[in-house]
Motif scaffolding. Structure first.
Motif, PDB file in Angstrom:
ATOM      1  N   SER A  11       0.812  -1.224   0.000  1.00 18.29           N
ATOM      2  CA  SER A  11       0.000   0.000   0.000  1.00 18.29           C
ATOM      3  C   SER A  11       0.845   1.275   0.000  1.00 18.29           C
ATOM      4  CB  SER A  11      -0.946  -0.006   1.203  1.00 18.29           C
ATOM      5  OG  SER A  11      -0.225  -0.134   2.417  1.00 18.29           O
ATOM      6  N   HIS A  15      -0.041   5.445   1.251  1.00 16.57           N
ATOM      7  CA  HIS A  15       0.795   6.262   2.137  1.00 16.57           C
ATOM      8  C   HIS A  15       1.143   7.594   1.487  1.00 16.57           C
ATOM      9  CE1 HIS A  15       1.667   4.158   5.850  1.00 16.57           C
ATOM     10  NE2 HIS A  15       1.842   3.024   5.198  1.00 16.57           N
ATOM     11  N   PRO A  44       5.627   0.165   3.892  1.00 16.20           N
ATOM     12  CA  PRO A  44       4.171  -0.025   3.957  1.00 16.20           C
ATOM     13  C   PRO A  44       3.757  -1.453   4.249  1.00 16.20           C
ATOM     14  CG  PRO A  44       4.883  -0.029   1.681  1.00 16.20           C
ATOM     15  CD  PRO A  44       6.119   0.238   2.516  1.00 16.20           C
ATOM     16  N   GLY A  45       2.444  -1.614   4.406  1.00 12.55           N
ATOM     17  CA  GLY A  45       1.875  -2.950   4.522  1.00 12.55           C
ATOM     18  C   GLY A  45       1.855  -3.635   3.167  1.00 12.55           C
ATOM     19  N   THR A  77       4.449  -0.193   8.728  1.00 11.65           N
ATOM     20  CA  THR A  77       3.053  -0.547   8.975  1.00 11.65           C
ATOM     21  C   THR A  77       2.807  -1.977   8.515  1.00 11.65           C
ATOM     22  OG1 THR A  77       2.266   0.285   6.821  1.00 11.65           O
ATOM     23  CG2 THR A  77       2.336   1.851   8.640  1.00 11.65           C
ATOM     24  N   CYS A  78       2.218  -2.777   9.376  1.00  9.20           N
ATOM     25  CA  CYS A  78       1.870  -4.173   9.082  1.00  9.20           C
ATOM     26  C   CYS A  78       3.115  -4.942   8.625  1.00  9.20           C
ATOM     27  CB  CYS A  78       0.738  -4.241   8.057  1.00  9.20           C
ATOM     28  SG  CYS A  78      -0.079  -5.850   8.000  1.00  9.20           S
ATOM     29  N   ALA A 144      -2.932  -9.232   9.918  1.00  8.91           N
ATOM     30  CA  ALA A 144      -2.014  -8.388  10.686  1.00  8.91           C
ATOM     31  C   ALA A 144      -1.106  -9.177  11.618  1.00  8.91           C
ATOM     32  CB  ALA A 144      -2.821  -7.383  11.506  1.00  8.91           C
ATOM     33  N   HIS A 202      -3.174  -0.485   9.536  1.00 14.87           N
ATOM     34  CA  HIS A 202      -2.973   0.301   8.319  1.00 14.87           C
ATOM     35  C   HIS A 202      -3.574   1.704   8.444  1.00 14.87           C
ATOM     36  CE1 HIS A 202      -1.651  -2.953   5.468  1.00 14.87           C
ATOM     37  NE2 HIS A 202      -2.272  -3.717   6.345  1.00 14.87           N
ATOM     38  N   GLU A 204      -2.845   4.196   6.729  1.00 16.42           N
ATOM     39  CA  GLU A 204      -2.949   4.762   5.378  1.00 16.42           C
ATOM     40  C   GLU A 204      -4.263   4.415   4.689  1.00 16.42           C
ATOM     41  OE1 GLU A 204      -1.254   0.642   4.662  1.00 16.42           O
ATOM     42  OE2 GLU A 204      -1.193   2.173   6.226  1.00 16.42           O
ATOM     43  N   LEU A 205      -5.013   3.452   5.230  1.00 18.77           N
ATOM     44  CA  LEU A 205      -6.295   3.064   4.643  1.00 18.77           C
ATOM     45  C   LEU A 205      -7.467   3.792   5.288  1.00 18.77           C
ATOM     46  CD1 LEU A 205      -5.813  -0.794   4.183  1.00 18.77           C
ATOM     47  CD2 LEU A 205      -5.280   1.071   2.599  1.00 18.77           C
TER      48      LEU A 205
END
Length: 254
Positions: A11, A15, A44-45, A77-78, A144, A202, A204-205
């Motif tokens: 992702s 971001h 990122p994830g 993240t993740c 996760a 996340h 960013e989501l």
């Protein structure tokens, strides 16, 4: 300088969009030499094994480790959390290479498979005190990880409660532990250690940009441009979320 976002898989576009909402430029990072042009980095994830294979293919691990050792801010993240951890369990056969630097043990896919993805309201007192907004954050968990152990220098920023009676087994997922009634009452899902920030979920989501603003404050000093006031940004985004955007619900983890 811009914020780098590792763009091998996952992702990274989300971001970059979240950074743009708070007035910060994010740039895609795919080569080691590109790290020389950014002041901080977001990992990122995504699918951590795939990301690790691509990072190894592009010989990125030495440069990523050096970036962390230099004290530049890095947020995972993740899957990015797994990358930053000193130790990871629950991995596929053969494991995966890690960047390391974060003194913790992470369980990969602790919360189960893709269909066990969920949303949860997390108490985030430190985030709220720094960035304003409500005292909780609605977090999105997708395949996760979770943090099982942290070192003495690691600051816990958020944990999630799990209704259970027995201790976490680091070798099995939450799904299998729930079926047997064997997991701890709380696991850690957000931490900070020096220049490193990590979240199992996340941000960013979501439309709530407080975690991105929080990270930017880690990246800033008195002589650099700081992101816009997060409290006012949050209020504007909250109005946009509820007035303009259709709500997409994942299961809520109670």
């Amino acid at each position: 300088m811009a914020v780098g976002v590792l763009a091998l898989q996952g992702s990274f576009n989300e971001h970059i969009a979240a950074l743009r909402r708070i007035g910060v430029k994010g740039v895609e990072i795919r080569k080691a030499e590109q790290l020389e042009n950014v002041s901080s980095l977001i990992i990122p994830g995504g699918e951590s094994t795939t990301m690790a294979k691509l990072a190894e293919l592009h010989n990125l691990f030495p440069a990523l480790r050096e970036f962390v050792k230099m004290g530049k801010p890095v947020w995972g993240t993740c899957a990015g959390l797994i990358f930053l951890a000193n130790k990871a369990t629950g991995q596929k056969t053969g494991g995966q290479e890690l960047v390391g630097g974060l003194d913790c043990t992470v369980h990969r896919n602790f919360f189960g498979s893709q269909i066990q993805s969920f949303e949860a309201e997390l108490p985030v007192p430190d985030l709220a005190a720094t960035e304003g907004g409500p005292p909780s954050f609605r977090a999105v968990f997708i395949r996760a990880p979770a943090i099982l152990e942290v070192g003495p220098d690691v600051e816990v920023l958020a944990s999630i409660s799990i209704q259970t009676t027995k201790k976490v087994d680091p070798s099995s997922s939450l799904q299998s532990q729930e079926e047997s009634g064997e997991c701890d009452g709380k696991v850690i899902v957000a931490v900070k250690q020096g220049n490193l920030l990590a979240t199992a979920f996340h941000p960013e989501l979501t439309i709530d940009s407080r975690w991105h603003s929080y990270f930017m404050k880690m990246s800033s000093n008195d002589n650099e441009i700081v992101a816009a006031s997060s409290s006012s940004v949050y209020e504007d985004e909250e109005r946009y979320l509820y007035n303009k955007q259709p709500k997409i619900d994942l299961p809520v983890y109670e």
